[in-house]
Design a protein around this motif. Structure first.
Motif, PDB file in Angstrom:
ATOM      1  N   GLY A  45       0.797  -1.217   0.000  1.00  0.00           N
ATOM      2  CA  GLY A  45       0.000   0.000   0.000  1.00  0.00           C
ATOM      3  C   GLY A  45       0.831   1.269   0.000  1.00  0.00           C
ATOM      4  O   GLY A  45       0.391   2.308  -0.510  1.00  0.00           O
ATOM      5  N   PHE A  46       2.055   1.219   0.542  1.00  0.00           N
ATOM      6  CA  PHE A  46       2.910   2.402   0.530  1.00  0.00           C
ATOM      7  C   PHE A  46       3.271   2.804  -0.899  1.00  0.00           C
ATOM      8  O   PHE A  46       3.490   3.984  -1.184  1.00  0.00           O
ATOM      9  CB  PHE A  46       4.180   2.155   1.342  1.00  0.00           C
TER      10      PHE A  46
ATOM     11  N   TYR B 126       1.229   2.683  -3.368  1.00  0.00           N
ATOM     12  CA  TYR B 126       0.076   3.431  -3.876  1.00  0.00           C
ATOM     13  C   TYR B 126      -0.003   4.828  -3.250  1.00  0.00           C
ATOM     14  O   TYR B 126      -0.257   5.819  -3.943  1.00  0.00           O
ATOM     15  CB  TYR B 126      -1.214   2.663  -3.588  1.00  0.00           C
ATOM     16  N   THR B 127       0.194   4.914  -1.944  1.00  0.00           N
ATOM     17  CA  THR B 127       0.066   6.208  -1.272  1.00  0.00           C
ATOM     18  C   THR B 127       1.170   7.174  -1.691  1.00  0.00           C
ATOM     19  O   THR B 127       0.979   8.393  -1.633  1.00  0.00           O
ATOM     20  CB  THR B 127       0.107   6.033   0.253  1.00  0.00           C
TER      21      THR B 127
ATOM     22  N   ILE C 222       1.155  11.460  -2.100  1.00  0.00           N
ATOM     23  CA  ILE C 222       1.816  12.164  -0.999  1.00  0.00           C
ATOM     24  C   ILE C 222       3.239  12.575  -1.350  1.00  0.00           C
ATOM     25  O   ILE C 222       3.632  13.739  -1.181  1.00  0.00           O
ATOM     26  CB  ILE C 222       1.812  11.296   0.264  1.00  0.00           C
TER      27      ILE C 222
ATOM     28  N   TRP D 159      -5.294  -1.097   4.320  1.00  0.00           N
ATOM     29  CA  TRP D 159      -5.299   0.174   3.592  1.00  0.00           C
ATOM     30  C   TRP D 159      -5.383   1.346   4.563  1.00  0.00           C
ATOM     31  O   TRP D 159      -4.666   2.341   4.419  1.00  0.00           O
ATOM     32  CB  TRP D 159      -6.478   0.228   2.630  1.00  0.00           C
TER      33      TRP D 159
ATOM     34  N   CYS E 240      -2.162   1.922   6.527  1.00  0.00           N
ATOM     35  CA  CYS E 240      -1.134   2.440   5.631  1.00  0.00           C
ATOM     36  C   CYS E 240      -1.366   3.926   5.357  1.00  0.00           C
ATOM     37  O   CYS E 240      -0.426   4.742   5.424  1.00  0.00           O
ATOM     38  CB  CYS E 240      -1.127   1.644   4.327  1.00  0.00           C
ATOM     39  N   ARG E 241      -2.602   4.295   5.056  1.00  0.00           N
ATOM     40  CA  ARG E 241      -2.896   5.697   4.760  1.00  0.00           C
ATOM     41  C   ARG E 241      -2.763   6.579   5.998  1.00  0.00           C
ATOM     42  O   ARG E 241      -2.521   7.781   5.874  1.00  0.00           O
ATOM     43  CB  ARG E 241      -4.308   5.804   4.183  1.00  0.00           C
TER      44      ARG E 241
ATOM     45  N   ALA F 221       1.309   6.675   6.449  1.00  0.00           N
ATOM     46  CA  ALA F 221       2.094   7.038   5.262  1.00  0.00           C
ATOM     47  C   ALA F 221       2.553   8.495   5.260  1.00  0.00           C
ATOM     48  O   ALA F 221       3.716   8.768   4.905  1.00  0.00           O
ATOM     49  CB  ALA F 221       1.308   6.722   3.994  1.00  0.00           C
TER      50      ALA F 221
END
Length: 420
Positions: free
Chosen positions: A227-228, A230-231, A235, A352, A355-356, A359
């Motif tokens: 997931g990192f 994707y974020t 960011i 998710w 992670c968000r 992140a």
């Protein structure tokens, strides 16, 4: 059989319409969140940021309850309720001038937004099995990217209106979009796979059964690491491209637009191609492509950057997203046991959400550390997630890791789509 085919086709059409409408609203809200809330409530940005963080933590804590509700009432009803709650929240934002009122509305919106993915995926699980389930998940991903893209364009247009008029228009559009999506989902003809009876399986296992399922927990842990990747796009990448590569801010935003457009257009075709591979291996392949793109991003400053080079690397990144997302999402749904699917998907959603939540801090520290540190850690994280997927593959049942045949899948879809 013709009536069942009609029900199946009707269910898919209504689901697709609702998914696009839902994504359209998110496309308006996500890019404008801070400005939107500031214009409607008059609160300071610091107060808003703190309030949204608290609301996010509250939504995180609500996920176990959401999973229980999905198993009790079905994904269709919970997804409908989540959309309706968001409609109410967006309609109330213009009235939330006091801080307690803002916190209450923000919490309602956050809980509703985080409850939507597991309930929607549970609804897909009730609508279809096997490859048809994979196709519906792929259509949902593509439509969400397309809908969010159109929503972002609408948001840009509303920002051009004088004063706070555009933000009030955004609030009205958000409320209407969510209400329309809720009304559409409520009419989807689908029958639950697991009838609720006294002493039904879900009353015996619950979250203890999910937490005892080590392969599923491994899938969830792998998704947290991946997931990192994707974020980072939202960011870290804009800061990196403008600060370290020297790209103008407008062009950095264009990279995000290219990614969104490619995922919207190619999501379904790539998902169909990936259906030929074993799901865990397909998802792991996506992490390898992700890592290759991160290595290329790390080299951009030394090579002088340039828009063409940035776009080429961004396309490689998008390829990793396309290759990974289809089989990974399918794994999360297929590996969930039907009688407590809501609890399974809520646990997966926590990967998710966590992670968000962390992140911004992690990626901020890595950005301050330098250029290559960010991409090295991201590459290591996604590759570790990919290796965990490959290791878990041996523990997954055969039907979870491979697609059903089309004919058998069609029969199963017809068997579960009927009048609500």
């Amino acid at each position: 059989m013709s009536s069942m085919e009609d029900n199946s086709s009707t269910a898919r059409r209504r689901f697709i319409a609702a998914s696009f409408t839902d994504a359209l609203g998110q496309g308006v809200y996500v890019p404008l969140t801070m400005l939107f809330v500031h214009a409607l409530t008059g609160l300071t940005l610091t107060a808003i940021g703190t309030g949204l963080t608290l609301a996010g933590l509250g939504a995180l804590a609500s996920m176990p309850v959401v999973g229980t509700l999905i198993d009790r009432f079905g994904g269709k009803r919970v997804y409908t309720a989540a959309l309706a709650l968001r409609a109410i929240g967006f309609a109330l934002y213009p009235l939330a001038h006091s801080y307690p009122a803002f916190l209450a509305v923000a919490l309602v919106v956050a809980v509703a937004m985080w409850a939507a993915p597991p309930s929607q995926q549970s609804l897909i699980g009730d609508m279809a099995e096997g490859s048809m389930r994979d196709r519906l998940l792929a259509w949902d991903r593509s439509l969400r990217n397309g809908g969010m893209g159109f929503g972002a364009l609408a948001a840009a247009g509303m920002l051009a209106l004088d004063g706070s008029t555009g933000f009030y228009a955004a609030a009205a559009l958000l409320a209407l979009a969510c209400a329309a999506a809720a009304a559409t989902v409520a009419t989807i003809p689908v029958r639950r796979r697991t009838a609720h009876r006294r002493n039904a399986p879900e009353t015996r296992g619950g979250y203890r059964e999910v937490l005892a399922d080590r392969p599923y927990l491994a899938l969830t842990a792998a998704n947290f690491l991946i997931g990192f990747g994707y974020t980072a796009q939202a960011i870290a990448l804009p800061v990196f491209l403008t600060r370290d590569v020297g790209l103008p801010g407008a062009l950095a935003g264009g990279v995000f637009a290219v990614n969104t457009a490619l995922v919207a257009v190619l999501g379904v075709p790539v998902a169909r191609a990936m259906a030929r591979a074993r799901r865990a291996r397909g998802a792991a392949l996506g992490t390898a492509v992700f890592a290759a793109s991160f290595a290329a991003f790390a080299l951009l400053p030394a090579l002088g950057g340039g828009l063409v080079a940035v776009l080429i690397v961004a396309i490689v990144y998008t390829a990793g997203e396309l290759i990974h997302s289809a089989p990974a999402q399918s794994l999360s749904v297929q590996a969930a046991r039907d009688h407590i699917r809501g609890r399974y998907l809520s646990v997966y959603q926590l990967s998710w959400s966590l992670c968000r939540t962390v992140a911004p801090v992690v990626l901020g520290l890595l950005l301050d550390a330098g250029t290559w540190q960010l991409w090295t850690v991201l590459a290591a994280a996604v590759l570790a997630g990919g290796l965990l997927l490959l290791r878990t593959e041996r523990s997954l049942p055969a039907h979870v890791n491979t697609a059903f045949s089309r004919s058998a899948d069609t029969q199963r879809t017809h068997a579960v789509t009927a009048s609500a």
